[in-house]
Enzyme design. Structure first.
Site, PDB file in Angstrom:
ATOM      1  N   ASN A   1      47.508  39.867  44.021  1.00  0.00           N
ATOM      2  CA  ASN A   1      46.383  39.208  43.366  1.00  0.00           C
ATOM      3  C   ASN A   1      45.080  39.623  44.034  1.00  0.00           C
ATOM      4  O   ASN A   1      44.975  39.557  45.266  1.00  0.00           O
ATOM      5  CB  ASN A   1      46.536  37.682  43.488  1.00  0.00           C
ATOM      6  CG  ASN A   1      45.345  36.927  42.921  1.00  0.00           C
ATOM      7  OD1 ASN A   1      45.146  36.896  41.708  1.00  0.00           O
ATOM      8  ND2 ASN A   1      44.530  36.327  43.789  1.00  0.00           N
ATOM      9  N   GLU A   2      44.120  40.045  43.236  1.00  0.00           N
ATOM     10  CA  GLU A   2      42.757  40.341  43.709  1.00  0.00           C
ATOM     11  C   GLU A   2      42.757  41.028  45.084  1.00  0.00           C
ATOM     12  O   GLU A   2      42.094  40.570  46.015  1.00  0.00           O
ATOM     13  CB  GLU A   2      41.915  39.060  43.742  1.00  0.00           C
ATOM     14  CG  GLU A   2      41.720  38.477  42.357  1.00  0.00           C
ATOM     15  CD  GLU A   2      40.746  37.311  42.287  1.00  0.00           C
ATOM     16  OE1 GLU A   2      40.339  36.770  43.339  1.00  0.00           O
ATOM     17  OE2 GLU A   2      40.375  36.937  41.158  1.00  0.00           O
TER      18      GLU A   2
ATOM     19  N   GLU B   1      42.933  36.140  34.474  1.00  0.00           N
ATOM     20  CA  GLU B   1      42.115  34.991  34.912  1.00  0.00           C
ATOM     21  C   GLU B   1      40.805  35.060  34.151  1.00  0.00           C
ATOM     22  O   GLU B   1      40.035  36.011  34.331  1.00  0.00           O
ATOM     23  CB  GLU B   1      41.845  35.022  36.422  1.00  0.00           C
ATOM     24  CG  GLU B   1      43.045  34.619  37.243  1.00  0.00           C
ATOM     25  CD  GLU B   1      42.722  34.437  38.731  1.00  0.00           C
ATOM     26  OE1 GLU B   1      41.612  33.955  39.056  1.00  0.00           O
ATOM     27  OE2 GLU B   1      43.581  34.784  39.550  1.00  0.00           O
TER      28      GLU B   1
HETATM   29  O1  AHR Z   1      41.618  30.659  39.821  1.00  0.00           O
HETATM   30  C1  AHR Z   1      41.057  30.382  41.055  1.00  0.00           C
HETATM   31  C2  AHR Z   1      41.024  31.592  41.981  1.00  0.00           C
HETATM   32  O2  AHR Z   1      40.133  32.535  41.433  1.00  0.00           O
HETATM   33  C3  AHR Z   1      42.306  32.353  42.130  1.00  0.00           C
HETATM   34  O3  AHR Z   1      43.122  31.849  43.139  1.00  0.00           O
HETATM   35  C4  AHR Z   1      41.833  33.733  42.486  1.00  0.00           C
HETATM   36  O4  AHR Z   1      42.723  34.720  42.042  1.00  0.00           O
HETATM   37  C5  AHR Z   1      40.467  33.833  41.836  1.00  0.00           C
HETATM   38  O5  AHR Z   1      39.520  34.308  42.717  1.00  0.00           O
END
Ligand code: AHR
Length: 502
Positions: free
Chosen positions: A172-173, A292
């Site tokens: 993730n990210e 997201e």
């Molecule tokens: O959705 C909230 C946060 O936003 C998540 O944990 C992250 O992936 C993003 O920066």
């Protein structure tokens, strides 16, 4: 009054909408899990400790796929701690949100909950503080039938049949400095390629999502996409996009113009995907997972405070944005933008689902629907089918930092099976109504099923447990003749026009 004209022809198709366009996200963050979907002891909890009232709303939204367990949380997640007998599970420190993770709700509980919610799981692996071997072990635990270390462990834990999770996020990210174990683009390119290769050897039927930039303004965007895809292109099926918007400047018109930024973001990412495809002489097209997206800004100050200055605790109030009517318009605009890219955006996850930047909120006394719940509900219910390319003639208005933007933003979805055509439109002109005509002559006979409108004189109106100020109304002021539909789009409004064809 201003005038807008839309022409829709059933021959001009963008693409069928993938059901996973209406996905969402549950992270171990704040009260999403503990005090959200899971609250043993609550009067409305079922035999598994899942809140029935929450499940009811999740099912009402028809969410086909839910991303889990993070988010930032996943980058230091030890999945083994979250499975097996409850009495043996131990609490861990979640460093992403500075929270105490009791591990009383884990993979098995989520799988059970997702089944009750009628949703598939989109599982993320930890490529931050862990790596290829752990991702493989988790996949073996989830998807291998029996006879190996981790498949037998799952069976020992009482789950005979594999979970068969089809969709997996490779971290993730990973470009974000806030991420535990964040990577350079070269590092992520390599680890995602190697992990993807290994995971597909375990189960060739899975689909993999490669991490794109955390958001469009990351300094390494779009070089990150170009470098990482150059490494992992052959092993992954989707590239992720994340983006949140907000009205920090308290300028409504400029806020709603940000859906044009989203449009440009998707366009740029697609250009990079196609550049890598060309460079590799590949026949494979990369699809997008916008896993997201939402409005997120109301709670930002609170978040700084709670993550840094509070004791370790479970289920704190974090990222609990209370959404306004104008946020619902923004969510509607984002949905329209996603639908208009149905040819390449196959997965999208509204982030998130319960309590944390969410359409559904819980309190001791019950659940309530935020303003943004409604555009998402409408899109999920009526946005399935084939997106048609609409031709729009509409006015423009001036905005603070986006210059001139169009008044009306729209999309049309043709559901041939149900013989329905749905037009979603936002009039983001905050000062003027629009006289709208829609030319649907190519469809022949039709009748108006309904026109739903979300409108409120107060852009800052919010909902709560006790009062629902923002909720859809039915507008009967729609006329038709000679294949032309006529109605008014009120200033600052979300509109859903449903037609029965034939
Ligand atoms: O959705 C909230 C946060 O936003 C998540 O944990 C992250 O992936 C993003 O920066």
């Amino acid at each position: 009054m201003r005038k807008t004209k839309i022409i829709i022809d059933k021959a001009y198709r963008v693409a069928p909408v993938d059901n996973r366009m209406f996905g969402s996200f549950i992270e171990h963050l704040g009260r999403a899990v503990y005090g959200g979907i899971y609250e043993p002891g609550h009067p409305l909890a079922d035999e598994d400790g899942f809140r029935r009232d929450v499940l009811e709303l999740v099912r009402e939204l028809h969410v086909p796929v839910i991303r889990y367990p993070g988010g930032n949380f996943v980058s230091n997640f030890f999945w083994e701690d979250s499975v097996g007998p409850l009495e043996k599970r131990v609490p861990r420190l979640d460093l992403a949100w500075r929270t105490l993770e009791p591990n009383t709700f884990g993979l098995g509980e989520f799988a059970k909950w997702a089944k009750k919610a009628d949703a598939e799981i989109m599982m993320a692996v930890n490529l931050g503080t862990r790596g290829t071997a752990d991702a493989c072990n988790l996949l073996e635990y989830c998807n291998h039938s029996s006879g190996t270390k981790y498949s037998e462990l799952r069976r020992e834990h009482g789950t005979e049949e594999p979970y068969n999770i089809k969709l997996w996020c490779l971290g993730n990210e990973m470009d974000g400095p806030w991420q535990l174990g964040s990577k350079t683009m070269e590092e992520y390119g390599r680890i995602s390629a190697e992990t993807g290769k290994a995971m597909k050897l375990i189960d060739s039927s899975i689909e993999l999502v490669s991490c794109g930039s955390s958001f469009k303004d990351m300094p390494t965007f779009p070089q990150w996409e170009a470098v990482t895809l150059s490494e992992n292109y052959d092993y992954v099926d989707y590239l992720s996009l994340h983006q949140y918007y907000g009205n920090e400047k308290n300028d409504g018109a400029d806020y709603l113009a940000q859906s044009d930024d989203m449009e440009e973001f998707i366009h740029t990412v697609l250009s990079v995907c196609d550049y890598v495809k060309a460079k590799k002489r590949s026949k494979k097209t990369m699809y997008l997972s916008f896993d997201e997206w939402n409005v997120w800004f109301h709670s930002k100050a609170q978040e700084e405070d709670i993550t840094r200055n509070h004791p370790w605790q479970t289920g704190p109030h974090l990222l609990e944005d209370h959404y306004t009517f104008e946020d619902a318009l923004m969510v509607g605009l984002m949905l329209i933008t996603l639908l208009n890219h149905a040819d390449r955006v196959k997965i999208a996850c509204l982030a998130q689902l319960v309590n944390v930047i969410a359409p559904i909120m819980t309190e001791e006394g019950g659940v309530w629907r935020q303003t943004i719940y409604y555009p998402f509900l409408h899109a999920s219910l009526y946005g399935r089918g084939t997106v048609l390319k609409t031709v729009t003639d509409t006015g423009v208005h001036e905005t603070g930092s986006h210059g001139e933007v169009t008044d009306v933003v729209n999309t049309a979805v043709y559901n041939e099976e149900r013989e329905e055509l749905t037009i979603f439109a936002v009039n983001r002109n905050l000062a003027e109504d629009q006289e709208l005509t829609i030319d649907v002559r190519s469809f022949g006979e039709f009748r108006v099923l309904e026109k739903l409108v979300l409108v409120n004189p107060d852009l800052k109106a919010e909902n709560s447990l006790t009062e629902e100020k923002v909720r859809p109304e039915t507008d009967t002021n729609v006329s038709q003749g000679d294949g032309i539909l006529r109605t008014i789009l009120r200033k600052a409004s979300w509109n859903v026009i449903r037609l029965r064809l034939g």
